[in-house]
Design a protein around this motif. Structure first.
Motif, PDB file in Angstrom:
ATOM      1  N   MET A   1      42.574  41.021  38.402  1.00 19.50           N
ATOM      2  CA  MET A   1      41.633  40.202  37.633  1.00 19.50           C
ATOM      3  C   MET A   1      40.404  41.007  37.228  1.00 19.50           C
ATOM      4  O   MET A   1      39.921  41.828  38.005  1.00 19.50           O
TER       5      MET A   1
ATOM      6  N   ILE B   1      36.462  40.663  34.970  1.00 19.62           N
ATOM      7  CA  ILE B   1      35.463  39.888  34.243  1.00 19.62           C
ATOM      8  C   ILE B   1      34.849  40.818  33.198  1.00 19.62           C
ATOM      9  O   ILE B   1      34.330  41.885  33.540  1.00 19.62           O
TER      10      ILE B   1
ATOM     11  N   THR C   1      46.056  41.531  34.759  1.00 24.59           N
ATOM     12  CA  THR C   1      46.813  40.483  34.060  1.00 24.59           C
ATOM     13  C   THR C   1      46.033  39.179  33.896  1.00 24.59           C
ATOM     14  O   THR C   1      46.559  38.207  33.375  1.00 24.59           O
ATOM     15  N   ALA C   2      44.776  39.145  34.363  1.00 21.44           N
ATOM     16  CA  ALA C   2      43.956  37.940  34.158  1.00 21.44           C
ATOM     17  C   ALA C   2      42.529  38.359  33.856  1.00 21.44           C
ATOM     18  O   ALA C   2      41.950  39.179  34.580  1.00 21.44           O
ATOM     19  N   ILE C   3      41.982  37.822  32.787  1.00 18.20           N
ATOM     20  CA  ILE C   3      40.651  38.236  32.335  1.00 18.20           C
ATOM     21  C   ILE C   3      39.772  37.019  32.080  1.00 18.20           C
ATOM     22  O   ILE C   3      40.198  36.046  31.463  1.00 18.20           O
ATOM     23  N   LEU C   4      38.557  37.101  32.604  1.00 17.16           N
ATOM     24  CA  LEU C   4      37.526  36.112  32.274  1.00 17.16           C
ATOM     25  C   LEU C   4      36.562  36.805  31.320  1.00 17.16           C
ATOM     26  O   LEU C   4      35.916  37.787  31.684  1.00 17.16           O
TER      27      LEU C   4
ATOM     28  N   PHE D   1      33.317  36.999  28.955  1.00 19.23           N
ATOM     29  CA  PHE D   1      32.013  36.436  28.600  1.00 19.23           C
ATOM     30  C   PHE D   1      31.513  36.948  27.249  1.00 19.23           C
ATOM     31  O   PHE D   1      30.501  36.466  26.757  1.00 19.23           O
TER      32      PHE D   1
ATOM     33  N   ARG E   1      46.665  36.515  31.016  1.00 25.33           N
ATOM     34  CA  ARG E   1      45.889  35.278  30.950  1.00 25.33           C
ATOM     35  C   ARG E   1      44.439  35.617  30.655  1.00 25.33           C
ATOM     36  O   ARG E   1      43.861  36.442  31.363  1.00 25.33           O
ATOM     37  N   CYS E   2      43.875  35.019  29.653  1.00 29.32           N
ATOM     38  CA  CYS E   2      42.477  35.281  29.335  1.00 29.32           C
ATOM     39  C   CYS E   2      41.752  33.964  29.129  1.00 29.32           C
ATOM     40  O   CYS E   2      42.189  33.120  28.350  1.00 29.32           O
ATOM     41  N   LEU E   3      40.677  33.747  29.858  1.00 29.16           N
ATOM     42  CA  LEU E   3      39.823  32.584  29.630  1.00 29.16           C
ATOM     43  C   LEU E   3      38.490  33.090  29.106  1.00 29.16           C
ATOM     44  O   LEU E   3      37.931  34.033  29.655  1.00 29.16           O
ATOM     45  N   SER E   4      38.021  32.476  28.040  1.00 25.76           N
ATOM     46  CA  SER E   4      36.737  32.884  27.500  1.00 25.76           C
ATOM     47  C   SER E   4      35.673  31.865  27.878  1.00 25.76           C
ATOM     48  O   SER E   4      35.936  30.669  27.869  1.00 25.76           O
ATOM     49  N   VAL E   5      34.504  32.362  28.223  1.00 24.11           N
ATOM     50  CA  VAL E   5      33.384  31.482  28.501  1.00 24.11           C
ATOM     51  C   VAL E   5      32.365  31.725  27.401  1.00 24.11           C
ATOM     52  O   VAL E   5      31.740  32.778  27.348  1.00 24.11           O
TER      53      VAL E   5
ATOM     54  N   TYR F   1      20.793  35.921  25.584  1.00 25.35           N
ATOM     55  CA  TYR F   1      22.034  35.550  24.889  1.00 25.35           C
ATOM     56  C   TYR F   1      21.694  35.266  23.425  1.00 25.35           C
ATOM     57  O   TYR F   1      21.268  34.169  23.065  1.00 25.35           O
TER      58      TYR F   1
ATOM     59  N   LYS G   1      36.347  28.760  36.730  1.00 26.72           N
ATOM     60  CA  LYS G   1      37.062  29.585  35.746  1.00 26.72           C
ATOM     61  C   LYS G   1      37.960  30.598  36.442  1.00 26.72           C
ATOM     62  O   LYS G   1      39.104  30.799  36.061  1.00 26.72           O
ATOM     63  N   LEU G   2      37.414  31.237  37.486  1.00 29.41           N
ATOM     64  CA  LEU G   2      38.253  32.179  38.245  1.00 29.41           C
ATOM     65  C   LEU G   2      39.382  31.431  38.944  1.00 29.41           C
ATOM     66  O   LEU G   2      40.498  31.925  39.047  1.00 29.41           O
TER      67      LEU G   2
ATOM     68  N   LEU H   1      42.116  30.905  36.565  1.00 33.48           N
ATOM     69  CA  LEU H   1      42.905  32.137  36.416  1.00 33.48           C
ATOM     70  C   LEU H   1      43.840  32.314  37.608  1.00 33.48           C
ATOM     71  O   LEU H   1      45.005  32.668  37.442  1.00 33.48           O
TER      72      LEU H   1
ATOM     73  N   TYR I   1      46.743  30.124  37.130  1.00 32.97           N
ATOM     74  CA  TYR I   1      47.695  30.632  36.135  1.00 32.97           C
ATOM     75  C   TYR I   1      48.494  31.800  36.684  1.00 32.97           C
ATOM     76  O   TYR I   1      49.676  31.948  36.421  1.00 32.97           O
ATOM     77  N   MET I   2      47.826  32.653  37.458  1.00 36.23           N
ATOM     78  CA  MET I   2      48.497  33.825  38.006  1.00 36.23           C
ATOM     79  C   MET I   2      49.541  33.400  39.033  1.00 36.23           C
ATOM     80  O   MET I   2      50.632  33.952  39.068  1.00 36.23           O
TER      81      MET I   2
END
Lengths: 220, 220
Positions: free
Chosen positions: A151, A153, A174-177, A179, A191-195, B104, B200-201, B204, B207-208
Protein backbone atom coordinates in the motif's frame (compact mmCIF):
# COMPACT_ATOMS: atom_id res chain seq x y z
CA UNK A 1 -24.62 -18.00 11.41
CA UNK A 2 -22.45 -18.93 8.46
CA UNK A 3 -21.11 -16.05 6.45
CA UNK A 4 -23.26 -15.29 3.46
CA UNK A 5 -21.66 -14.16 0.24
CA UNK A 6 -23.73 -11.83 -1.83
CA UNK A 7 -22.43 -10.35 -4.96
CA UNK A 8 -23.55 -6.78 -5.16
CA UNK A 9 -23.61 -3.94 -2.71
CA UNK A 10 -22.75 -0.26 -2.83
CA UNK A 11 -19.28 1.13 -2.11
CA UNK A 12 -20.71 3.21 0.71
CA UNK A 13 -21.44 -0.03 2.59
CA UNK A 14 -17.70 -0.55 3.09
CA UNK A 15 -17.29 2.91 4.60
CA UNK A 16 -20.23 2.31 6.92
CA UNK A 17 -18.74 -1.04 8.03
CA UNK A 18 -15.75 1.01 9.26
CA UNK A 19 -18.09 3.18 11.30
CA UNK A 20 -19.89 0.13 12.75
CA UNK A 21 -16.51 -1.32 13.64
CA UNK A 22 -15.50 1.85 15.54
CA UNK A 23 -18.82 2.07 17.39
CA UNK A 24 -18.66 -1.61 18.37
CA UNK A 25 -15.08 -1.19 19.62
CA UNK A 26 -16.28 1.64 21.79
CA UNK A 27 -19.18 -0.48 23.16
CA UNK A 28 -16.82 -3.37 23.79
CA UNK A 29 -14.41 -1.13 25.73
CA UNK A 30 -17.33 -0.01 27.88
CA UNK A 31 -18.16 -3.64 28.65
CA UNK A 32 -21.39 -3.79 26.64
CA UNK A 33 -22.11 -7.29 25.30
CA UNK A 34 -25.08 -6.86 22.95
CA UNK A 35 -26.47 -3.99 20.90
CA UNK A 36 -29.59 -3.60 18.77
CA UNK A 37 -29.41 -2.11 15.27
CA UNK A 38 -31.58 0.73 16.64
CA UNK A 39 -29.10 1.57 19.41
CA UNK A 40 -26.14 1.30 17.03
CA UNK A 41 -27.98 3.48 14.52
CA UNK A 42 -28.80 6.08 17.15
CA UNK A 43 -25.14 6.29 18.11
CA UNK A 44 -24.04 6.73 14.50
CA UNK A 45 -26.98 8.68 13.14
CA UNK A 46 -27.61 5.91 10.59
CA UNK A 47 -31.00 4.23 10.11
CA UNK A 48 -31.26 0.82 11.77
CA UNK A 49 -32.69 -0.61 8.53
CA UNK A 50 -29.54 0.53 6.72
CA UNK A 51 -27.35 -1.23 9.28
CA UNK A 52 -29.33 -4.46 8.98
CA UNK A 53 -29.16 -4.24 5.20
CA UNK A 54 -25.40 -3.55 5.13
CA UNK A 55 -24.64 -6.46 7.43
CA UNK A 56 -27.00 -8.82 5.59
CA UNK A 57 -24.67 -8.73 2.57
CA UNK A 58 -22.09 -10.58 4.61
CA UNK A 59 -24.09 -12.91 6.82
CA UNK A 60 -26.65 -13.28 9.60
CA UNK A 61 -25.11 -11.58 12.57
CA UNK A 62 -28.07 -10.82 14.81
CA UNK A 63 -30.93 -12.71 16.38
CA UNK A 64 -34.37 -11.16 16.06
CA UNK A 65 -35.17 -9.33 19.27
CA UNK A 66 -31.77 -10.13 20.72
CA UNK A 67 -29.54 -7.63 18.94
CA UNK A 68 -25.96 -8.24 17.93
CA UNK A 69 -23.29 -9.92 20.02
CA UNK A 70 -20.74 -7.08 20.18
CA UNK A 71 -17.58 -9.21 20.38
CA UNK A 72 -18.70 -11.62 17.67
CA UNK A 73 -19.69 -8.86 15.26
CA UNK A 74 -16.38 -7.06 15.93
CA UNK A 75 -14.45 -10.18 15.04
CA UNK A 76 -16.45 -10.72 11.87
CA UNK A 77 -16.08 -7.10 10.76
CA UNK A 78 -12.36 -7.27 11.43
CA UNK A 79 -12.14 -10.22 9.05
CA UNK A 80 -14.45 -8.65 6.44
CA UNK A 81 -12.52 -5.37 6.46
CA UNK A 82 -9.16 -7.11 6.19
CA UNK A 83 -8.04 -5.71 9.54
CA UNK A 84 -7.07 -9.08 10.96
CA UNK A 85 -3.52 -8.53 9.71
CA UNK A 86 -0.95 -5.72 9.50
CA UNK A 87 -0.34 -3.63 6.39
CA UNK A 88 2.92 -1.91 5.53
CA UNK A 89 2.45 1.45 3.87
CA UNK A 90 4.80 3.98 2.30
CA UNK A 91 4.05 7.68 1.91
CA UNK A 92 5.36 9.55 -1.12
CA UNK A 93 5.79 13.28 -0.48
CA UNK A 94 6.93 14.79 2.83
CA UNK A 95 4.90 18.00 2.47
CA UNK A 96 2.02 18.98 4.74
CA UNK A 97 -0.32 16.17 3.71
CA UNK A 98 2.43 13.53 3.84
CA UNK A 99 3.46 14.81 7.28
CA UNK A 100 -0.15 14.86 8.46
CA UNK A 101 -0.52 11.23 7.34
CA UNK A 102 2.70 10.19 9.08
CA UNK A 103 1.39 11.85 12.25
CA UNK A 104 -2.05 10.27 12.04
CA UNK A 105 -1.90 7.94 15.04
CA UNK A 106 -5.12 6.11 14.18
CA UNK A 107 -3.38 4.38 11.27
CA UNK A 108 -1.10 2.37 13.52
CA UNK A 109 -3.95 1.47 15.86
CA UNK A 110 -5.73 -0.15 12.89
CA UNK A 111 -2.68 -2.12 11.77
CA UNK A 112 -1.39 0.28 9.10
CA UNK A 113 2.33 0.71 9.70
CA UNK A 114 4.01 3.57 7.91
CA UNK A 115 7.34 2.05 6.90
CA UNK A 116 8.92 5.10 5.25
CA UNK A 117 8.28 8.47 3.65
CA UNK A 118 9.90 9.25 0.30
CA UNK A 119 10.81 12.68 -1.01
CA UNK A 120 13.33 14.16 -3.42
CA UNK A 121 14.08 17.24 -1.30
CA UNK A 122 17.67 16.95 0.01
CA UNK A 123 16.74 19.10 3.00
CA UNK A 124 14.12 16.60 4.11
CA UNK A 125 15.92 13.34 3.34
CA UNK A 126 17.49 11.80 6.46
CA UNK A 127 15.03 13.45 8.83
CA UNK A 128 12.11 11.74 10.54
CA UNK A 129 8.42 12.48 10.96
CA UNK A 130 6.81 10.86 14.00
CA UNK A 131 9.65 8.33 14.07
CA UNK A 132 9.34 7.42 10.38
CA UNK A 133 12.43 8.09 8.23
CA UNK A 134 12.34 10.27 5.11
CA UNK A 135 14.23 8.40 2.39
CA UNK A 136 15.34 9.46 -1.11
CA UNK A 137 12.63 8.95 -3.72
CA UNK A 138 15.23 7.36 -6.03
CA UNK A 139 15.40 4.37 -3.69
CA UNK A 140 11.66 3.73 -3.51
CA UNK A 141 11.71 0.86 -5.99
CA UNK A 142 14.22 -1.21 -4.00
CA UNK A 143 12.55 -0.39 -0.69
CA UNK A 144 9.09 -1.47 -1.86
CA UNK A 145 10.45 -4.70 -3.31
CA UNK A 146 12.63 -5.58 -0.32
CA UNK A 147 9.92 -4.83 2.22
CA UNK A 148 7.08 -6.28 0.14
CA UNK A 149 5.06 -3.06 0.52
CA UNK A 150 1.53 -3.37 -0.86
CA UNK A 151 0.00 0.00 0.00
CA UNK A 152 1.09 3.56 -0.69
CA UNK A 153 -0.18 7.04 0.03
CA UNK A 154 0.52 9.61 -2.71
CA UNK A 155 0.89 13.13 -1.34
CA UNK A 156 2.77 14.87 -4.14
CA UNK A 157 1.71 17.75 -6.43
CA UNK A 158 -0.79 16.90 -9.18
CA UNK A 159 1.83 17.11 -11.93
CA UNK A 160 3.95 14.35 -10.34
CA UNK A 161 1.16 11.98 -9.29
CA UNK A 162 0.91 9.78 -12.39
CA UNK A 163 4.67 9.15 -12.59
CA UNK A 164 4.77 8.30 -8.89
CA UNK A 165 1.79 5.96 -9.23
CA UNK A 166 3.41 4.19 -12.21
CA UNK A 167 6.66 3.72 -10.29
CA UNK A 168 4.83 2.37 -7.23
CA UNK A 169 2.88 -0.14 -9.30
CA UNK A 170 6.03 -1.27 -11.15
CA UNK A 171 7.66 -1.90 -7.79
CA UNK A 172 4.77 -4.07 -6.60
CA UNK A 173 2.30 -1.78 -4.83
CA UNK A 174 -1.30 -2.84 -5.47
CA UNK A 175 -3.31 -0.34 -3.39
CA UNK A 176 -2.97 3.43 -3.51
CA UNK A 177 -4.57 6.24 -1.56
CA UNK A 178 -4.17 9.33 -3.73
CA UNK A 179 -4.30 12.84 -2.24
CA UNK A 180 -3.04 14.57 -5.38
CA UNK A 181 -5.98 16.49 -6.92
CA UNK A 182 -5.83 14.57 -10.19
CA UNK A 183 -7.12 11.21 -11.42
CA UNK A 184 -4.37 8.67 -11.96
CA UNK A 185 -4.81 5.97 -14.59
CA UNK A 186 -3.78 2.55 -13.41
CA UNK A 187 -3.95 -1.07 -14.32
CA UNK A 188 -7.25 -2.75 -13.45
CA UNK A 189 -5.76 -4.96 -10.76
CA UNK A 190 -4.47 -1.97 -8.78
CA UNK A 191 -6.89 -0.45 -6.27
CA UNK A 192 -6.76 3.32 -6.08
CA UNK A 193 -8.91 5.56 -3.89
CA UNK A 194 -8.66 9.28 -4.37
CA UNK A 195 -9.29 11.77 -1.61
CA UNK A 196 -10.24 15.09 -3.15
CA UNK A 197 -10.68 17.41 -0.21
CA UNK A 198 -12.32 20.09 -2.33
CA UNK A 199 -15.31 17.85 -3.03
CA UNK A 200 -16.03 17.82 0.71
CA UNK A 201 -16.24 21.62 0.87
CA UNK A 202 -18.33 21.55 -2.29
CA UNK A 203 -20.73 19.14 -0.65
CA UNK A 204 -21.03 21.54 2.28
CA UNK A 205 -21.62 24.43 -0.15
CA UNK A 206 -24.33 22.34 -1.76
CA UNK A 207 -26.02 21.65 1.57
CA UNK A 208 -25.80 25.30 2.59
CA UNK A 209 -27.30 26.53 -0.68
CA UNK A 210 -29.89 23.81 -0.51
CA UNK A 211 -30.95 24.79 2.96
CA UNK A 212 -31.43 28.34 1.78
CA UNK A 213 -33.36 28.21 -1.46
CA UNK A 214 -33.39 24.79 -3.02
CA UNK A 215 -35.82 21.98 -2.68
CA UNK A 216 -33.76 18.90 -3.44
CA UNK A 217 -33.47 16.43 -0.67
CA UNK A 218 -31.00 13.79 0.19
CA UNK A 219 -31.27 10.36 1.62
CA UNK A 220 -28.23 8.73 3.09
CA UNK B 1 -35.03 22.39 -20.09
CA UNK B 2 -36.51 23.69 -16.87
CA UNK B 3 -34.87 22.54 -13.68
CA UNK B 4 -36.65 19.61 -12.19
CA UNK B 5 -36.86 19.25 -8.45
CA UNK B 6 -36.97 15.75 -7.15
CA UNK B 7 -36.99 15.01 -3.54
CA UNK B 8 -34.80 12.03 -2.92
CA UNK B 9 -31.38 11.04 -4.10
CA UNK B 10 -28.32 9.49 -2.48
CA UNK B 11 -25.53 11.52 -0.86
CA UNK B 12 -23.01 10.03 -3.27
CA UNK B 13 -24.79 11.88 -6.09
CA UNK B 14 -23.48 15.17 -4.70
CA UNK B 15 -19.92 13.91 -4.70
CA UNK B 16 -20.28 12.69 -8.28
CA UNK B 17 -21.67 16.08 -9.35
CA UNK B 18 -18.33 17.53 -8.20
CA UNK B 19 -16.50 15.07 -10.42
CA UNK B 20 -18.77 15.87 -13.40
CA UNK B 21 -18.10 19.55 -12.78
CA UNK B 22 -14.31 19.03 -12.89
CA UNK B 23 -14.44 16.89 -16.02
CA UNK B 24 -16.68 19.43 -17.79
CA UNK B 25 -14.34 22.27 -16.81
CA UNK B 26 -11.50 20.33 -18.36
CA UNK B 27 -13.50 19.73 -21.58
CA UNK B 28 -14.49 23.40 -21.69
CA UNK B 29 -10.84 24.48 -21.36
CA UNK B 30 -9.96 22.23 -24.28
CA UNK B 31 -12.65 23.91 -26.40
CA UNK B 32 -15.06 20.95 -26.47
CA UNK B 33 -18.72 22.06 -26.77
CA UNK B 34 -20.74 18.87 -26.32
CA UNK B 35 -20.18 15.57 -24.57
CA UNK B 36 -22.18 12.35 -24.34
CA UNK B 37 -22.83 10.62 -21.03
CA UNK B 38 -20.78 7.72 -22.43
CA UNK B 39 -17.73 9.92 -23.12
CA UNK B 40 -18.05 11.63 -19.76
CA UNK B 41 -18.41 8.25 -18.08
CA UNK B 42 -15.35 6.89 -19.87
CA UNK B 43 -13.29 9.84 -18.66
CA UNK B 44 -14.42 9.37 -15.07
CA UNK B 45 -14.78 5.61 -14.94
CA UNK B 46 -18.46 6.00 -14.00
CA UNK B 47 -21.29 4.24 -15.85
CA UNK B 48 -23.13 6.50 -18.33
CA UNK B 49 -26.46 5.32 -16.88
CA UNK B 50 -25.32 6.56 -13.45
CA UNK B 51 -24.48 9.98 -14.88
CA UNK B 52 -27.87 10.27 -16.60
CA UNK B 53 -29.62 9.20 -13.40
CA UNK B 54 -27.67 11.63 -11.20
CA UNK B 55 -28.39 14.57 -13.49
CA UNK B 56 -32.06 13.62 -13.92
CA UNK B 57 -32.67 14.49 -10.26
CA UNK B 58 -32.04 18.11 -11.11
CA UNK B 59 -33.41 18.58 -14.59
CA UNK B 60 -33.22 17.62 -18.27
CA UNK B 61 -29.79 18.66 -19.35
CA UNK B 62 -29.16 16.60 -22.47
CA UNK B 63 -30.92 15.94 -25.75
CA UNK B 64 -31.22 12.32 -26.80
CA UNK B 65 -28.47 11.54 -29.31
CA UNK B 66 -26.98 15.02 -28.94
CA UNK B 67 -25.15 14.78 -25.63
CA UNK B 68 -24.78 17.57 -23.13
CA UNK B 69 -23.92 21.19 -23.91
CA UNK B 70 -20.71 21.54 -21.90
CA UNK B 71 -21.01 25.27 -21.04
CA UNK B 72 -24.69 25.05 -20.14
CA UNK B 73 -24.23 21.99 -17.92
CA UNK B 74 -21.24 23.63 -16.23
CA UNK B 75 -23.32 26.69 -15.41
CA UNK B 76 -26.16 24.57 -14.05
CA UNK B 77 -23.85 22.42 -11.93
CA UNK B 78 -22.20 25.55 -10.57
CA UNK B 79 -25.61 26.72 -9.40
CA UNK B 80 -26.67 23.33 -8.05
CA UNK B 81 -23.42 22.87 -6.11
CA UNK B 82 -23.59 26.38 -4.65
CA UNK B 83 -20.34 27.37 -6.35
CA UNK B 84 -21.79 30.50 -7.95
CA UNK B 85 -20.66 32.50 -4.93
CA UNK B 86 -17.66 32.77 -2.59
CA UNK B 87 -17.46 31.14 0.82
CA UNK B 88 -15.36 32.34 3.71
CA UNK B 89 -13.85 29.56 5.76
CA UNK B 90 -11.85 29.43 8.99
CA UNK B 91 -9.53 26.61 9.98
CA UNK B 92 -9.20 25.64 13.63
CA UNK B 93 -5.86 24.02 14.42
CA UNK B 94 -2.54 24.97 12.82
CA UNK B 95 -1.05 21.47 12.97
CA UNK B 96 -0.19 19.37 9.93
CA UNK B 97 -3.75 18.90 8.72
CA UNK B 98 -4.65 22.56 9.27
CA UNK B 99 -1.50 23.62 7.43
CA UNK B 100 -2.21 21.17 4.60
CA UNK B 101 -5.71 22.65 4.26
CA UNK B 102 -4.35 26.22 4.25
CA UNK B 103 -1.93 25.19 1.49
CA UNK B 104 -4.55 23.39 -0.59
CA UNK B 105 -4.70 25.71 -3.59
CA UNK B 106 -7.78 24.08 -5.12
CA UNK B 107 -9.97 25.57 -2.38
CA UNK B 108 -9.44 29.14 -3.57
CA UNK B 109 -10.02 28.14 -7.21
CA UNK B 110 -13.47 26.87 -6.21
CA UNK B 111 -14.39 30.01 -4.29
CA UNK B 112 -13.47 28.83 -0.79
CA UNK B 113 -11.41 31.58 0.82
CA UNK B 114 -9.52 30.68 3.95
CA UNK B 115 -9.97 33.81 6.08
CA UNK B 116 -7.89 32.79 9.10
CA UNK B 117 -6.41 29.88 11.02
CA UNK B 118 -6.95 29.69 14.79
CA UNK B 119 -4.68 28.03 17.31
CA UNK B 120 -3.85 28.40 20.97
CA UNK B 121 -0.11 27.80 20.58
CA UNK B 122 1.72 31.08 21.31
CA UNK B 123 4.60 30.01 19.05
CA UNK B 124 2.25 29.77 16.06
CA UNK B 125 0.04 32.82 16.69
CA UNK B 126 1.09 35.80 14.57
CA UNK B 127 2.68 33.65 11.86
CA UNK B 128 1.15 32.92 8.45
CA UNK B 129 0.54 29.80 6.40
CA UNK B 130 0.28 30.37 2.66
CA UNK B 131 -0.55 34.03 3.35
CA UNK B 132 -3.28 33.25 5.88
CA UNK B 133 -2.72 34.60 9.42
CA UNK B 134 -2.72 32.36 12.50
CA UNK B 135 -4.86 34.10 15.14
CA UNK B 136 -5.47 33.33 18.84
CA UNK B 137 -8.25 30.80 19.36
CA UNK B 138 -9.68 33.01 22.12
CA UNK B 139 -10.68 35.56 19.45
CA UNK B 140 -12.51 33.12 17.18
CA UNK B 141 -15.97 34.10 18.37
CA UNK B 142 -15.55 37.78 17.47
CA UNK B 143 -13.83 37.00 14.19
CA UNK B 144 -16.57 34.63 13.01
CA UNK B 145 -19.28 37.12 13.95
CA UNK B 146 -17.57 40.17 12.44
CA UNK B 147 -16.69 38.41 9.20
CA UNK B 148 -19.95 36.47 8.95
CA UNK B 149 -18.07 33.18 8.53
CA UNK B 150 -20.37 30.27 7.70
CA UNK B 151 -17.91 27.42 7.17
CA UNK B 152 -15.15 25.97 9.32
CA UNK B 153 -12.60 23.20 9.10
CA UNK B 154 -11.81 21.46 12.38
CA UNK B 155 -8.25 20.11 12.50
CA UNK B 156 -7.68 19.73 16.24
CA UNK B 157 -7.07 16.59 18.36
CA UNK B 158 -10.10 14.37 19.00
CA UNK B 159 -10.39 15.45 22.63
CA UNK B 160 -10.87 19.12 21.67
CA UNK B 161 -13.19 18.68 18.69
CA UNK B 162 -16.58 18.85 20.42
CA UNK B 163 -15.75 22.03 22.36
CA UNK B 164 -14.42 23.68 19.18
CA UNK B 165 -17.51 22.65 17.22
CA UNK B 166 -19.81 24.04 19.94
CA UNK B 167 -17.95 27.34 19.98
CA UNK B 168 -18.06 27.63 16.18
CA UNK B 169 -21.79 26.98 16.08
CA UNK B 170 -22.43 29.48 18.89
CA UNK B 171 -20.55 32.09 16.87
CA UNK B 172 -22.67 31.48 13.77
CA UNK B 173 -20.92 28.78 11.73
CA UNK B 174 -23.45 26.47 10.04
CA UNK B 175 -21.20 24.10 8.06
CA UNK B 176 -18.25 22.14 9.42
CA UNK B 177 -15.70 19.85 7.84
CA UNK B 178 -14.32 17.74 10.66
CA UNK B 179 -10.92 16.05 10.41
CA UNK B 180 -10.75 15.09 14.09
CA UNK B 181 -11.18 11.31 14.34
CA UNK B 182 -14.31 11.58 16.50
CA UNK B 183 -18.02 12.16 15.83
CA UNK B 184 -19.20 15.60 16.97
CA UNK B 185 -22.80 16.05 18.07
CA UNK B 186 -24.41 19.17 16.67
CA UNK B 187 -27.72 20.86 16.26
CA UNK B 188 -29.80 19.57 13.35
CA UNK B 189 -29.50 22.77 11.33
CA UNK B 190 -25.69 22.59 11.29
CA UNK B 191 -24.14 20.60 8.46
CA UNK B 192 -21.14 18.55 9.45
CA UNK B 193 -19.08 16.27 7.22
CA UNK B 194 -16.40 14.17 8.80
CA UNK B 195 -13.28 13.08 6.99
CA UNK B 196 -11.90 10.01 8.69
CA UNK B 197 -8.75 9.18 6.80
CA UNK B 198 -8.43 5.76 8.41
CA UNK B 199 -11.66 4.59 6.76
CA UNK B 200 -9.99 5.11 3.37
CA UNK B 201 -7.09 2.82 4.24
CA UNK B 202 -9.60 0.36 5.66
CA UNK B 203 -11.49 0.40 2.38
CA UNK B 204 -8.23 -0.39 0.58
CA UNK B 205 -7.55 -3.20 3.04
CA UNK B 206 -11.01 -4.52 2.31
CA UNK B 207 -10.44 -4.43 -1.44
CA UNK B 208 -7.05 -6.09 -1.09
CA UNK B 209 -8.40 -8.89 1.09
CA UNK B 210 -11.38 -9.24 -1.18
CA UNK B 211 -9.18 -9.62 -4.22
CA UNK B 212 -7.28 -12.37 -2.48
CA UNK B 213 -9.79 -14.72 -0.95
CA UNK B 214 -13.25 -13.22 -0.72
CA UNK B 215 -16.18 -13.34 -3.05
CA UNK B 216 -18.12 -10.20 -2.22
CA UNK B 217 -18.45 -7.76 -5.03
CA UNK B 218 -19.07 -4.07 -5.23
CA UNK B 219 -21.07 -1.89 -7.48
CA UNK B 220 -20.40 1.80 -7.52
Amino acid sequence: MARRKKYKFPKTTIERLSYYFRALEDLSKRGIDTVSSEALGGKLNIKSSQIRKDLSYFGDFGKRGMGYDVKYLLKELKYILGLDREWSVVIVGAGHIGAAMANYDSFEKRGFNIAAIFDNDEKKIGKEINGTPILPYDNIDDFVKQNKIEMAIIAVPAAAAQAVADKLVESGVTAILNFAPVAVQLDENVRCLSVDLTTKLEALAYYMSYSQDKLWKIYS
